[in-house]
Structures are given as structure tokens and as C-alpha cells.
Design an enzyme around this catalytic site. Sequence first.
Site, short mmCIF file in Angstrom:
data_model
loop_
_atom_site.label_atom_id
_atom_site.label_comp_id
_atom_site.label_asym_id
_atom_site.label_seq_id
_atom_site.Cartn_x
_atom_site.Cartn_y
_atom_site.Cartn_z
N GLU A 81 0.63 -1.13 0.32
CA GLU A 81 -0.25 0.09 0.48
C GLU A 81 0.76 0.83 -0.01
O GLU A 81 0.48 1.95 -0.92
CB GLU A 81 -0.90 0.23 1.06
CG GLU A 81 -1.99 -0.87 0.96
CD GLU A 81 -2.74 -0.70 -0.33
OE1 GLU A 81 -2.68 0.48 -0.19
OE2 GLU A 81 -3.39 -1.98 -0.87
N ASP B 167 -8.91 5.74 -0.69
CA ASP B 167 -8.34 6.70 -0.98
C ASP B 167 -9.04 7.39 -2.35
O ASP B 167 -9.85 7.20 -2.77
CB ASP B 167 -7.31 5.76 -1.40
CG ASP B 167 -7.65 4.59 -3.19
OD1 ASP B 167 -8.82 4.54 -3.10
OD2 ASP B 167 -6.34 3.64 -3.27
N TYR C 282 -5.72 6.04 5.38
CA TYR C 282 -5.74 5.15 4.33
C TYR C 282 -5.14 4.16 4.83
O TYR C 282 -5.84 2.55 4.82
CB TYR C 282 -5.63 5.85 3.27
CG TYR C 282 -5.31 4.73 2.48
CD1 TYR C 282 -6.96 4.06 1.11
CD2 TYR C 282 -4.29 4.52 1.46
CE1 TYR C 282 -5.86 2.93 0.81
CE2 TYR C 282 -4.19 3.49 0.41
CZ TYR C 282 -4.86 3.26 0.63
OH TYR C 282 -4.48 2.21 -0.27
#
Length: 342
Positions: free
Chosen positions: A38, A139, A121
Site C-alpha cells: 500500500e 483513497d 487510509y
Amino acid sequence: MQFPFHLIPAPLLAWYNTHKRTLAWRSDPTPYHVWVSEIMLQQTRVEAVKSYYDRFIEALPSVEALAACSEERLLKLWEGLGYYSRVRNMQKAARILVLEYGGVFPSDTEKLKKLPGIGAYTAGAIASIAFGRRAAAVDGNVLRVISRLTENPTEISDIAYKRALEKTLTDIYPETAEKCSAFTQSLFELGALVCKPTSPDCEACPLRALCLAYKHGNQSLFPVLPAKKAKRRESVYVFLLETPEGFCVRRREAGVLKGMNEFPSAVYERETAEQVLNGWGVYEFTEMKRKKYTHVFTHIIWDITCVWAQADVAPFDAYALDEIEESISLPTAFKQCLSILQ
Ligand code: SF4
């Protein structure tokens, strides 16, 4: 009328089951794997991340390995990805995880958010994908999808909108851990493969029947993006200074890329490259070769003049080209200067 958010998961999960891409971090979604992927995906496309991810995980397979890695090796592994503060924060977080959590990630988003570099996030992504918790990860992809579905006129940079959306989505998360993990990824996947920024493939979209932008033909009006700020431009010399000991490399002490290695550089207005070298105590050098290129950072654009010259004196540490390529991390803004040697 309230948008029926609760109708999103079922068709989206069914679509995801048959359309999801095979990605290395999905095959074994440990918290560490999700976290590394990520952070990389925040700045780079999936296709480009694949090789970086494989190399990183092979070199540093665990939180403990990341915590113990030398800074130079860490930056070398990140070379080309940019945003070096992110990997530095990852190492700070890894050290806290080792010292305070025995190397085991907490599954709670509030605890995750206390770790350096982990915001709402990333915490949501780790908690839902790796732990199967009901936690949204919002996101740019997710904001785009939901803004189109609901025709929401709020700018997607609006933090209050994002926070409200996190709550709304968290409320519609499925009940099982497996489905929670899939739901987060299905929203990412829909944004990446179908509800793309400029040309959404609405005919292939599992949420078409719910989508207000599709219904009204308004896809191009959403999401509402903030006005782009003009970037500052700077003229910069980057010196590929070749000496008997090798090419000069030094640490940047200020400005953009502070703390990173560089081929010695200088922001200039009227100063000549010769004057900059003189300022470093280098008076004798060969005729210069120059090459121009542009490098775009988040807030600044560099108009770079790369200057190659040979000198007998090295004003900074110098390294053989092999050593630079194998073990010294150099941001792309400087590394591309090596093309002048070809
Ligand atoms: S129907 Fe089109 S605009 Fe609406 S969510 Fe699907 S891809 Fe996006």
C-alpha cells in the site's frame, strides 16, 4: 433521497471474485505485505510496483528485517520510487513494532494510526485486508467511484468529506472477515480497472444500476477535483564530476530530497557552472559536457542542466561508478544524469 450504500457490496464482491487481478501481495496478505504494497501503491502504478515489491520483500521479508536494515541499503531498495520519507517512516514504524509489539501488527486502526507514516487510509487497508476487520480505506480511487455513484459535488480534497465517507463505508462492510478483506480490495479494483479517471467503462461496471453519474451521463463531472496549484520552477546544475577517485557524491543538507545522496547540485539564477565549481574549490577541470532535462516533484519543477567534467581534485567524497550503481542510493532526479556518459 439517501443513496442506498448498502446495495454496493453484493454486486461488487461478485464482480471482484471473477475479475480480480493476481498480485503478489494478494496471494499472501499478511499485515506486513499489505503495508509494504500500500505504501508503494500510493505513489506508483500497480505494474511498476510489482518488481519493486518483489525485490523489497525478498531483501526484507519481515518487520524485524526492515527494522534492522541499514539506511543506505533501505534507500537503495527504494531507489526509483521517490517519496523517500515514506520508507524512512516505514522503518521508524517497524522499529516501534519490534520494540513495543514484539514484531506483531495490531489489528486496531487507532493503534495502527499511531505508527509513523500510517494514516487512516493505510490503517484501514491493513485492518480490513490483512485482519478482515470492518474498516474502510478511502483513497483517490474510492473517492472517485463513490463521488460518481452519488454525484457528490464536494471537492475530493475535503477532509470532512473523506472522514464522512470512511464512516459511511465502514457501516456497510460485510460481516465475515474474508468478505471484509475482499470488499476493500474490490473498491480499489473497480477504481483501477473500470471506473478509471478519464474513461470509465460503465458498460462493464457491476454498480451501473446504482450509479447516478451513469444515469445522467455526468461521469466526466465527477469527482470534483481541487484547482491545481502552479508549481514553482528552479534552475539547477547537477555535476557529474569525475575525479581520480571516482564520481563525487554528497548528502543533501536542505531543500527537496533533504538527507538523500546527490551528485553535487546547485540552484542558480545567473551563476555559471564554472563559478559553482570554483565556489567548491575546483579551479582546474576539463571542457564541460552538458545535457538538459526536467524533473517534476510534487511542488517544484527542476530545469536541470547536467554538467560532466573531469577534475584532479574531488571537493566531496567520490566513488567508482560500479559502487554508485550497486550500493549508493540516488534519487531519479540525479541518477538520470548518468545518461550523459553514454
Ligand atoms: S457506472 Fe461508470 S461512472 Fe458509475 S461507478 Fe460504474 S464505472 Fe464509475
